[in-house]
Write an enzyme that holds these catalytic residues in place. Structure first.
Site, PDB file in Angstrom:
ATOM      1  N   VAL A  86       0.839  -1.194   0.000  1.00 33.77           N
ATOM      2  CA  VAL A  86       0.000   0.000   0.000  1.00 33.77           C
ATOM      3  C   VAL A  86       0.878   1.249   0.000  1.00 33.77           C
ATOM      4  CG1 VAL A  86      -1.815   1.275   1.204  1.00 33.77           C
ATOM      5  CG2 VAL A  86      -1.820  -1.232   1.231  1.00 33.77           C
ATOM      6  N   LYS A  87       0.690   2.059  -1.024  1.00 29.55           N
ATOM      7  CA  LYS A  87       1.502   3.263  -1.219  1.00 29.55           C
ATOM      8  C   LYS A  87       0.781   4.440  -0.558  1.00 29.55           C
ATOM      9  CE  LYS A  87       4.168   5.122  -5.126  1.00 29.55           C
ATOM     10  NZ  LYS A  87       4.219   5.107  -6.613  1.00 29.55           N
ATOM     11  N   VAL A  88       1.446   5.056   0.427  1.00 32.45           N
ATOM     12  CA  VAL A  88       0.833   6.079   1.281  1.00 32.45           C
ATOM     13  C   VAL A  88       1.657   7.365   1.203  1.00 32.45           C
ATOM     14  CG1 VAL A  88       0.141   6.633   3.644  1.00 32.45           C
ATOM     15  CG2 VAL A  88       0.030   4.254   2.840  1.00 32.45           C
TER      16      VAL A  88
END
Length: 217
Positions: A86-88
């Site tokens: 998950v790219k945050v």
């Protein structure tokens, strides 16, 4: 150093995979839009397709910028496939979300990092990857590769396990310089990866070998 390809183009992913050096993929909404992929259902399906094409991590970016929204989107993305990371974004609620994801065994990639201080926060929160955007740093008149070196030194001293993922790669030279200063991963356009193959002396040497080979027949 691991090689990720920064694209949502399936043909480019396949070409990098066939080269035998691909370790993963990074994507973002801009790259999805570039390929004409729109709508949540189509985007989710595209992520699944990419995950089936590669054996490594695939970064999928959240759109939300509030804690609850990031968590909700991240959980949905992580449920798609075990390879999803998950790219945050590097924002206050993003750091809080990275900590939550870490505690719940969900891999994260902290994106839009432009300083060592931001990289420290990402590592403290437990990010799997931190993504300094070195090309954009260079555009602003600073040295993106120097930032990679600074983060690598800090992580080594402090024992942080977060991997440094050099992003916004603009050239083959960027890849080489990032390898020299300790990046764990480079995520690159296909052209930059293929550019590593090129050298005029290789072309001259190959032409000479082929010419000499004709004389032996």
């Amino acid at each position: 150093m691991k090689f990720f390809i920064d694209t949502a183009n399936l043909a480019q992913i396949q070409e990098a995979h066939d080269l035998g050096i691909l370790d993963g993929v990074t994507t973002n909404p801009s790259l999805m839009a570039k390929e004409g992929i729109r709508g949540e259902e189509a985007i989710m399906k595209h992520y699944e397709t990419i995950c089936e094409m590669v054996k490594g991590d695939v970064s999928a970016e959240v759109i939300a910028t509030d804690f609850d929204g990031i968590i909700a989107e991240g959980k949905k993305l992580a449920a798609l496939h075990p390879r999803i990371v998950v790219k945050v974004p590097m924002i206050k609620d993003g750091v809080k979300a990275i900590k939550w994801f870490t505690e719940n065994k969900i891999k994260t990639n902290c994106t839009l990092v432009f300083s060592a201080g931001q990289a420290i926060l990402a590592a403290k929160a437990g990010a799997t990857y931190v993504s300094p955007f070195i090309g954009r740093i260079d555009d602003g008149g600073w040295d993106g590769v120097e930032l990679i070196a600074q983060i690598a030194n800090i992580y080594n001293i402090q024992g942080f396990k977060t991997e440094i993922l050099a992003a916004s790669i603009r050239s083959p030279l960027h890849i080489i310089k990032c390898a020299e200063v300790g990046a764990d991963v480079c995520t690159c356009p296909l052209d930059s990866i293929l550019g590593l193959l090129k050298h005029p002396l290789t072309d001259i040497g190959l032409a000479k070998f082929l010419e000499d080979a004709k004389k032996t027949r």
